[in-house]
Design an enzyme around this catalytic site. Structure first.
Site, PDB file in Angstrom:
ATOM      1  N   ASP A  82      35.460  52.217  41.156  1.00  0.00           N
ATOM      2  CA  ASP A  82      35.105  51.638  39.945  1.00  0.00           C
ATOM      3  C   ASP A  82      33.964  52.790  39.262  1.00  0.00           C
ATOM      4  O   ASP A  82      32.971  53.060  40.082  1.00  0.00           O
ATOM      5  CB  ASP A  82      34.321  50.361  40.064  1.00  0.00           C
ATOM      6  CG  ASP A  82      34.141  49.702  38.671  1.00  0.00           C
ATOM      7  OD1 ASP A  82      34.993  50.046  37.898  1.00  0.00           O
ATOM      8  OD2 ASP A  82      33.166  48.770  38.563  1.00  0.00           O
ATOM      9  N   HIS A  83      34.219  53.016  37.941  1.00  0.00           N
ATOM     10  CA  HIS A  83      33.100  53.882  37.413  1.00  0.00           C
ATOM     11  C   HIS A  83      32.746  55.106  38.135  1.00  0.00           C
ATOM     12  O   HIS A  83      31.700  55.339  38.584  1.00  0.00           O
ATOM     13  CB  HIS A  83      31.711  53.086  37.005  1.00  0.00           C
ATOM     14  CG  HIS A  83      31.805  52.147  35.903  1.00  0.00           C
ATOM     15  ND1 HIS A  83      32.342  52.540  34.941  1.00  0.00           N
ATOM     16  CD2 HIS A  83      32.049  50.717  36.019  1.00  0.00           C
ATOM     17  CE1 HIS A  83      32.321  51.292  33.892  1.00  0.00           C
ATOM     18  NE2 HIS A  83      32.224  50.116  34.892  1.00  0.00           N
ATOM     19  N   HIS A 178      28.605  44.842  31.087  1.00  0.00           N
ATOM     20  CA  HIS A 178      28.201  44.524  32.609  1.00  0.00           C
ATOM     21  C   HIS A 178      26.986  43.328  32.828  1.00  0.00           C
ATOM     22  O   HIS A 178      26.195  43.548  32.033  1.00  0.00           O
ATOM     23  CB  HIS A 178      27.953  45.925  33.366  1.00  0.00           C
ATOM     24  CG  HIS A 178      29.183  46.776  33.505  1.00  0.00           C
ATOM     25  ND1 HIS A 178      29.092  47.809  32.538  1.00  0.00           N
ATOM     26  CD2 HIS A 178      30.404  46.676  33.869  1.00  0.00           C
ATOM     27  CE1 HIS A 178      30.309  48.414  32.669  1.00  0.00           C
ATOM     28  NE2 HIS A 178      31.071  47.748  33.574  1.00  0.00           N
ATOM     29  N   HIS A 206      36.194  45.129  31.311  1.00  0.00           N
ATOM     30  CA  HIS A 206      35.107  45.178  32.305  1.00  0.00           C
ATOM     31  C   HIS A 206      33.955  43.969  31.972  1.00  0.00           C
ATOM     32  O   HIS A 206      34.251  43.311  30.945  1.00  0.00           O
ATOM     33  CB  HIS A 206      34.131  46.281  32.167  1.00  0.00           C
ATOM     34  CG  HIS A 206      34.972  47.744  32.848  1.00  0.00           C
ATOM     35  ND1 HIS A 206      34.335  48.364  33.657  1.00  0.00           N
ATOM     36  CD2 HIS A 206      36.340  48.252  32.803  1.00  0.00           C
ATOM     37  CE1 HIS A 206      35.090  49.304  34.398  1.00  0.00           C
ATOM     38  NE2 HIS A 206      36.460  48.925  33.542  1.00  0.00           N
ATOM     39  N   GLY A 207      32.937  43.842  32.738  1.00  0.00           N
ATOM     40  CA  GLY A 207      32.025  42.638  32.323  1.00  0.00           C
ATOM     41  C   GLY A 207      32.278  41.339  32.292  1.00  0.00           C
ATOM     42  O   GLY A 207      32.214  40.470  31.635  1.00  0.00           O
ATOM     43  N   SER A 209      31.751  38.984  34.371  1.00  0.00           N
ATOM     44  CA  SER A 209      30.718  37.591  34.795  1.00  0.00           C
ATOM     45  C   SER A 209      30.297  37.110  33.674  1.00  0.00           C
ATOM     46  O   SER A 209      29.625  37.851  32.719  1.00  0.00           O
ATOM     47  CB  SER A 209      29.613  38.379  35.665  1.00  0.00           C
ATOM     48  OG  SER A 209      30.204  38.752  36.879  1.00  0.00           O
ATOM     49  N   ASN A 228      37.578  43.047  35.525  1.00  0.00           N
ATOM     50  CA  ASN A 228      36.454  43.418  36.513  1.00  0.00           C
ATOM     51  C   ASN A 228      35.606  42.375  36.714  1.00  0.00           C
ATOM     52  O   ASN A 228      34.903  41.852  35.698  1.00  0.00           O
ATOM     53  CB  ASN A 228      35.812  44.787  36.271  1.00  0.00           C
ATOM     54  CG  ASN A 228      36.568  46.014  36.288  1.00  0.00           C
ATOM     55  OD1 ASN A 228      37.953  45.905  36.490  1.00  0.00           O
ATOM     56  ND2 ASN A 228      35.912  47.153  36.195  1.00  0.00           N
ATOM     57  N   THR A 231      29.011  40.933  39.078  1.00  0.00           N
ATOM     58  CA  THR A 231      27.736  40.121  39.248  1.00  0.00           C
ATOM     59  C   THR A 231      27.835  38.597  39.594  1.00  0.00           C
ATOM     60  O   THR A 231      26.893  38.287  40.764  1.00  0.00           O
ATOM     61  CB  THR A 231      26.976  40.209  37.655  1.00  0.00           C
ATOM     62  OG1 THR A 231      26.889  41.524  37.239  1.00  0.00           O
ATOM     63  CG2 THR A 231      25.464  39.653  37.751  1.00  0.00           C
TER      64      THR A 231
HETATM   65  P1  13P Z   1      30.237  42.058  35.747  1.00  0.00           P
HETATM   66  O1  13P Z   1      28.979  42.645  36.777  1.00  0.00           O
HETATM   67  O2  13P Z   1      29.554  41.762  34.425  1.00  0.00           O
HETATM   68  O3  13P Z   1      31.072  41.293  36.345  1.00  0.00           O
HETATM   69  O4  13P Z   1      30.992  43.531  35.560  1.00  0.00           O
HETATM   70  C1  13P Z   1      31.697  43.811  36.389  1.00  0.00           C
HETATM   71  C2  13P Z   1      32.381  45.296  36.074  1.00  0.00           C
HETATM   72  O5  13P Z   1      32.876  45.352  34.679  1.00  0.00           O
HETATM   73  C3  13P Z   1      32.232  46.303  37.036  1.00  0.00           C
HETATM   74  O6  13P Z   1      32.972  47.455  36.410  1.00  0.00           O
END
Ligand code: 13P
Length: 288
Positions: A82-83, A178, A206-207, A209, A228, A231
């Site tokens: 990832d990234h 994120h 992404h993001g 959570s 994704n 968190t």
């Molecule tokens: P979160 O931490 O918000 O779940 O995001 C995860 C993410 O996008 C990892 O690339």
């Protein structure tokens, strides 16, 4: 079924109109929890680790463990960087056997992002690995160290990125960030639909959570195939450990702690697989 290229999982999700969770892991316990959840629900799974997390979970240690867990699993599992920010780390992941890498050039100008992504696509080809890239910029930061401002993905840029790089999956910035959101995020499903109408590769959110079940469903309905989640899994592992500590007092042995970490990760992965609609889909994923 074992280790598969991420694009194999995503193309089946495209056909079946569901989402697949890409779950961040930091240690063996989290890998075990995620795989257990996938096997229990017979769901495809994507296991991921981000480059910024490698100082806690070194790639030469965690990477082979993730690949081994995928190979041994009876459901299709993709192992994803990832990234990825630097070519040597991306190369290392490919050498270890990751079946997918993300090149994140979202902090560069569009031209540079396109050029670098195209180069990574060429490198990944010889491994048969999938490449994800990002256009626009997802807010926050993967490890919470920065508060990057979100830049909404432009439809034209997304189209160019796809045409000029040959990438396999495209991460979009549509109000997502994120880390945990401070309030209800304003996820621009309208922009997602516009991007979907002009591109053909699976889209990535992404993001994950803190996004509500309703919004997840809307995004999947509008074409998101990979989601994704990081968190909330880390938090659930921590909460599980804290709950045991609060109710039973100090751990008497390491193995109860180990078990709680597996349990926390497993619970969050189960929850998201049910929301994303990937439960029961493992047998539909076929190697082409
Ligand atoms: P979160 O931490 O918000 O779940 O995001 C995860 C993410 O996008 C990892 O690339």
């Amino acid at each position: 079924m074992g280790l598969v290229p991420m694009k194999t999982i995503l193309s089946q999700a495209e056909e079946g109109n569901y989402g697949v969770g890409s779950f961040s892991v930091a240690n063996m316990e989290m890998v075990m929890g995620a795989v257990q959840a996938a096997e229990e629900l017979q769901s495809p799974l994507i296991l991921q680790v981000a480059e910024v997390r490698l100082n806690h979970s070194p790639l030469h240690l965690l990477g082979p463990l993730m690949v081994a867990a995928a190979r041994k699993s009876d459901v299709p599992v993709a192992v994803h960087l990832d990234h990825g920010m630097s070519t040597p780390v991306i190369e290392q992941a490919l050498e270890i056997g990751f079946s997918s890498v993300m090149y994140d050039g979202s902090h560069h100008e569009l031209e540079t992002n396109i050029e670098n992504t195209a180069r990574i696509v060429q490198r990944a080809e010889k491994y048969g690995a999938t490449v994800e890239a990002e256009i626009g910029r997802v807010g926050g930061s993967e490890d919470g160290s920065e508060n990057i401002e979100m830049q909404l993905t432009s439809v034209g840029d997304a189209e160019r990125m796809e045409k000029e790089t040959g990438l396999d999956a495209l991460a979009v910035a549509i109000g997502n960030a994120h880390g945990m959101y401070k309030g209800e995020p304003d996820i621009r499903v309208d922009r997602l639909r516009e991007i979907k109408a002009c591109t053909s590769v699976p889209l990535v959110l992404h993001g994950g959570s803190g996004i509500s079940e309703r919004v997840f469903q809307q995004c999947i309905g509008a074409g998101v195939r990979k989601i994704n989640v990081a968190t909330s899994t880390f938090n659930q592992v921590t909460e599980q450990v804290n709950d045991t500590f609060a109710s039973k007092g100090a751990y008497q042995n390491y193995f109860d702690l180990h078990q709680d970490e597996v349990k926390g990760a497993r619970a969050n992965v189960l929850k998201h697989m049910n929301i994303f609609g990937s439960a029961g889909k493992a047998s539909e994923v076929k190697m082409k």
